[in-house]
Design a protein around this motif. Structure first.
Motif, PDB file in Angstrom:
ATOM      1  N   MET A  30       4.979  -9.098   0.065  1.00 52.99           N
ATOM      2  CA  MET A  30       3.570  -9.468  -0.077  1.00 52.99           C
ATOM      3  C   MET A  30       3.349 -10.875   0.438  1.00 52.99           C
ATOM      4  SD  MET A  30       1.295  -9.773  -3.566  1.00 52.99           S
ATOM      5  CE  MET A  30       2.372 -11.080  -4.153  1.00 52.99           C
ATOM      6  N   THR A  31       2.345 -11.040   1.274  1.00 49.90           N
ATOM      7  CA  THR A  31       1.977 -12.367   1.773  1.00 49.90           C
ATOM      8  C   THR A  31       0.793 -12.882   0.970  1.00 49.90           C
ATOM      9  OG1 THR A  31       2.723 -11.814   3.997  1.00 49.90           O
ATOM     10  CG2 THR A  31       1.240 -13.693   3.762  1.00 49.90           C
ATOM     11  N   MET A  32       0.970 -14.063   0.369  1.00 48.93           N
ATOM     12  CA  MET A  32      -0.098 -14.660  -0.422  1.00 48.93           C
ATOM     13  C   MET A  32      -0.598 -15.923   0.248  1.00 48.93           C
ATOM     14  SD  MET A  32      -0.739 -12.740  -3.026  1.00 48.93           S
ATOM     15  CE  MET A  32      -1.732 -13.871  -3.998  1.00 48.93           C
ATOM     16  N   SER A  33      -1.872 -16.213   0.076  1.00 49.55           N
ATOM     17  CA  SER A  33      -2.445 -17.431   0.617  1.00 49.55           C
ATOM     18  C   SER A  33      -1.833 -18.641  -0.051  1.00 49.55           C
ATOM     19  CB  SER A  33      -3.961 -17.428   0.378  1.00 49.55           C
ATOM     20  OG  SER A  33      -4.508 -18.694   0.663  1.00 49.55           O
ATOM     21  N   LYS A  34      -1.709 -19.724   0.694  1.00 56.57           N
ATOM     22  CA  LYS A  34      -1.185 -20.974   0.153  1.00 56.57           C
ATOM     23  C   LYS A  34      -2.283 -21.820  -0.492  1.00 56.57           C
ATOM     24  CE  LYS A  34       3.026 -20.180   1.570  1.00 56.57           C
ATOM     25  NZ  LYS A  34       4.096 -19.889   0.603  1.00 56.57           N
ATOM     26  N   ALA A  43      -0.541  -7.942  -6.677  1.00 57.93           N
ATOM     27  CA  ALA A  43       0.419  -7.126  -5.937  1.00 57.93           C
ATOM     28  C   ALA A  43       0.470  -5.702  -6.496  1.00 57.93           C
ATOM     29  CB  ALA A  43       1.799  -7.769  -5.988  1.00 57.93           C
ATOM     30  N   LYS A  44       0.449  -5.575  -7.819  1.00 58.29           N
ATOM     31  CA  LYS A  44       0.465  -4.243  -8.422  1.00 58.29           C
ATOM     32  C   LYS A  44      -0.806  -3.484  -8.080  1.00 58.29           C
ATOM     33  CE  LYS A  44       1.100  -1.779 -12.816  1.00 58.29           C
ATOM     34  NZ  LYS A  44       2.047  -0.814 -12.204  1.00 58.29           N
ATOM     35  N   ALA A  45      -1.948  -4.173  -8.148  1.00 58.48           N
ATOM     36  CA  ALA A  45      -3.211  -3.531  -7.796  1.00 58.48           C
ATOM     37  C   ALA A  45      -3.205  -3.085  -6.338  1.00 58.48           C
ATOM     38  CB  ALA A  45      -4.376  -4.480  -8.055  1.00 58.48           C
ATOM     39  N   GLN A  46      -2.648  -3.923  -5.464  1.00 60.26           N
ATOM     40  CA  GLN A  46      -2.553  -3.565  -4.054  1.00 60.26           C
ATOM     41  C   GLN A  46      -1.718  -2.303  -3.873  1.00 60.26           C
ATOM     42  OE1 GLN A  46       0.051  -5.918  -1.528  1.00 60.26           O
ATOM     43  NE2 GLN A  46      -1.539  -6.003   0.057  1.00 60.26           N
ATOM     44  N   ILE A 104     -12.068  -2.812 -15.489  1.00 59.82           N
ATOM     45  CA  ILE A 104     -11.281  -2.460 -16.678  1.00 59.82           C
ATOM     46  C   ILE A 104      -9.819  -2.285 -16.295  1.00 59.82           C
ATOM     47  CG2 ILE A 104     -10.899  -0.666 -18.417  1.00 59.82           C
ATOM     48  CD1 ILE A 104     -13.969  -0.199 -18.353  1.00 59.82           C
ATOM     49  N   TYR A 105      -9.578  -1.620 -15.188  1.00 60.65           N
ATOM     50  CA  TYR A 105      -8.207  -1.450 -14.692  1.00 60.65           C
ATOM     51  C   TYR A 105      -7.533  -2.803 -14.450  1.00 60.65           C
ATOM     52  CZ  TYR A 105      -4.781  -1.025 -10.882  1.00 60.65           C
ATOM     53  OH  TYR A 105      -3.679  -1.158 -10.077  1.00 60.65           O
ATOM     54  N   MET A 106      -8.230  -3.712 -13.777  1.00 61.21           N
ATOM     55  CA  MET A 106      -7.660  -5.026 -13.490  1.00 61.21           C
ATOM     56  C   MET A 106      -7.423  -5.823 -14.771  1.00 61.21           C
ATOM     57  SD  MET A 106      -7.032  -5.403 -10.263  1.00 61.21           S
ATOM     58  CE  MET A 106      -6.792  -7.174 -10.216  1.00 61.21           C
ATOM     59  N   ALA A 107      -8.375  -5.752 -15.696  1.00 61.03           N
ATOM     60  CA  ALA A 107      -8.197  -6.444 -16.969  1.00 61.03           C
ATOM     61  C   ALA A 107      -6.968  -5.911 -17.705  1.00 61.03           C
ATOM     62  CB  ALA A 107      -9.444  -6.279 -17.837  1.00 61.03           C
ATOM     63  N   GLY A 108      -6.782  -4.602 -17.647  1.00 58.96           N
ATOM     64  CA  GLY A 108      -5.607  -4.014 -18.288  1.00 58.96           C
ATOM     65  C   GLY A 108      -4.304  -4.542 -17.705  1.00 58.96           C
ATOM     66  N   LEU A 109      -4.279  -4.723 -16.390  1.00 54.93           N
ATOM     67  CA  LEU A 109      -3.086  -5.297 -15.757  1.00 54.93           C
ATOM     68  C   LEU A 109      -2.843  -6.721 -16.242  1.00 54.93           C
ATOM     69  CD1 LEU A 109      -3.334  -4.140 -12.003  1.00 54.93           C
ATOM     70  CD2 LEU A 109      -2.170  -3.019 -13.918  1.00 54.93           C
ATOM     71  N   VAL A 110      -3.921  -7.497 -16.375  1.00 61.95           N
ATOM     72  CA  VAL A 110      -3.791  -8.881 -16.845  1.00 61.95           C
ATOM     73  C   VAL A 110      -3.326  -8.908 -18.300  1.00 61.95           C
ATOM     74  CG1 VAL A 110      -5.038 -11.014 -17.351  1.00 61.95           C
ATOM     75  CG2 VAL A 110      -5.428  -9.824 -15.185  1.00 61.95           C
ATOM     76  N   PHE A 111      -3.889  -8.042 -19.148  1.00 58.36           N
ATOM     77  CA  PHE A 111      -3.453  -7.997 -20.549  1.00 58.36           C
ATOM     78  C   PHE A 111      -1.954  -7.753 -20.638  1.00 58.36           C
ATOM     79  CE2 PHE A 111      -7.855  -6.029 -21.611  1.00 58.36           C
ATOM     80  CZ  PHE A 111      -8.450  -7.266 -21.483  1.00 58.36           C
TER      81      PHE A 111
END
Length: 364
Positions: A1-5, A22-25, A247-254
């Motif tokens: 995975m390439t992330m912005s600096k 990355a998981k969401a991607q 909701i999906y993204m919030a679940g990943l963060v939780f």
């Protein structure tokens, strides 16, 4: 995975943990082998049912939310709840108390006047802008108030409560939009905790409401169905199509927060990050200045000014060249503002502090 600096110090929508992104991607095109994108899942299907149930279970674990509280995942943003709260918790002739400590609590109080006759402003009018939380001895709480409302952290002015206000038994409502999940909270001290997701939780488009169940079912007759908390609670936040992707993204963060030490760990990180940045400001011999009184300073949103205000655009331009963005203060107050939510690391804060030292050396 390439992330912005780039280091994103935005007040919101804000930075998300890279591993969450990355998981969401990875699941964006095919969610767990079901052949559909996570954004294509039916909110009535088994895949999304598991997503929302897991999200609720994980935020209950993170915040130790008792069973006598409902958790609602709602559309409309925190500002929509400026209306929903008085409509659900007070009658047209009632009295409600509002502790105005900044822009957002002020707007909430103004909205409440449309639905409740007596909106009492608990705190004295600030003499020098919103730079402190007045001592409790100056508060004017109403003994007959239906609730007391406050904003736990004011994003614009950088003011945060360090303790939970004592309301003498009157139900307490807290807007925690910009410090949600940044420290442990005793949920039982509150009637309602709510906030937008786009600071510490996930993308914009969702508000979380945590409400004690005995307060449900008393909405004013004029309350729109979509703003009636009891309707949303009875339908598991799915009276209509909910903000599924948020909701999906919030679940990943939780789950990410649980796996990385929970709220106690992130509270320590917040204290360390904000403490280091405030020390840099206070130790700059006046080159930088934090306008908020020390005991009322936010750990999440840190506004500051330069002694030579004409240098502030230069500061922002040079910071951007070094990959530090979204440092401009809110348009209503100007200056500089660094928002250092959970996803901002201690190393990134150190990078900002190093730049501040270099800028001072060059421009003092």
């Amino acid at each position: 995975m390439t992330m912005s600096k780039v280091i994103n110090f935005a007040a919101g929508p804000a930075k998300l943990p890279p591993t969450v992104l990355a998981k969401a991607q990875a699941e964006l095109l095919d969610y767990e082998g079901c052949g559909m994108s996570v954004m294509e899942l039916s909110h009535r299907g088994k895949e999304f049912t598991k997503i929302i149930k897991d999200a609720e279970a994980d935020i209950r674990e993170l915040m130790a939310i008792p069973d006598n509280y409902s958790i609602l995942f709602l559309q409309g943003g925190a500002t929509t709840n400026f209306a929903a709260l008085p409509l659900n918790l007070a009658g047209p002739e009632d009295t409600v108390d509002y502790m105005i400590t900044g822009s957002w609590s002020k707007k909430a109080a103004e909205e409440a006047t449309k639905y409740v006759k007596n909106v009492n402003k608990v705190l004295p009018k600030p003499a020098n802008g919103f730079t402190e939380i007045p001592d409790k001895s100056e508060w004017s709480l109403s003994p007959d108030a239906k609730y007391v409302y406050y904003c736990d952290n004011e994003t614009v002015h950088g003011v945060e409560f360090s303790t939970v206000p004592e309301t003498n038994g009157v139900p307490l409502i807290a807007d925690m939009s910009s410090n949600f999940l940044s420290r442990p909270v005793d949920v039982t001290k509150f009637a309602v905790i709510y906030g937008g997701a786009q600071k510490n939780i996930g993308p914009a488009g969702m508000t979380i409401v945590i409400i004690r169940n005995d307060l449900l079912g008393n909405a004013q007759a004029i309350t729109p169905t979509m703003l009636d908390y009891s309707v949303m609670a009875k339908n598991g936040s799915m009276y209509n199509t909910p903000p599924c992707f948020a909701i999906y993204m919030a679940g990943l963060v939780f789950r990410y927060l649980i796996d990385n030490g929970g709220l106690a760990a992130y509270s320590k990180k917040s204290d360390a990050k904000s403490g280091a940045l405030y020390r840099a400001i206070d130790g700059s011999d006046g080159f930088y200045r934090a306008p908020v009184e020390e005991k009322s300073r936010s750990r999440m949103n840190i506004p500051f000014r330069l002694s030579k205000e004409e240098l502030e655009p230069v500061f922002l331009e040079e910071a951007a060249k070094k990959g530090m963005v979204q440092l401009k203060g809110h348009r209503s107050v100007g200056g500089i503002r660094a928002s250092i939510y959970n996803a901002i690391t201690e190393e990134e804060v150190s990078t900002l502090i190093d730049f501040m030292d270099e800028f001072k050396t060059t421009h003092a």
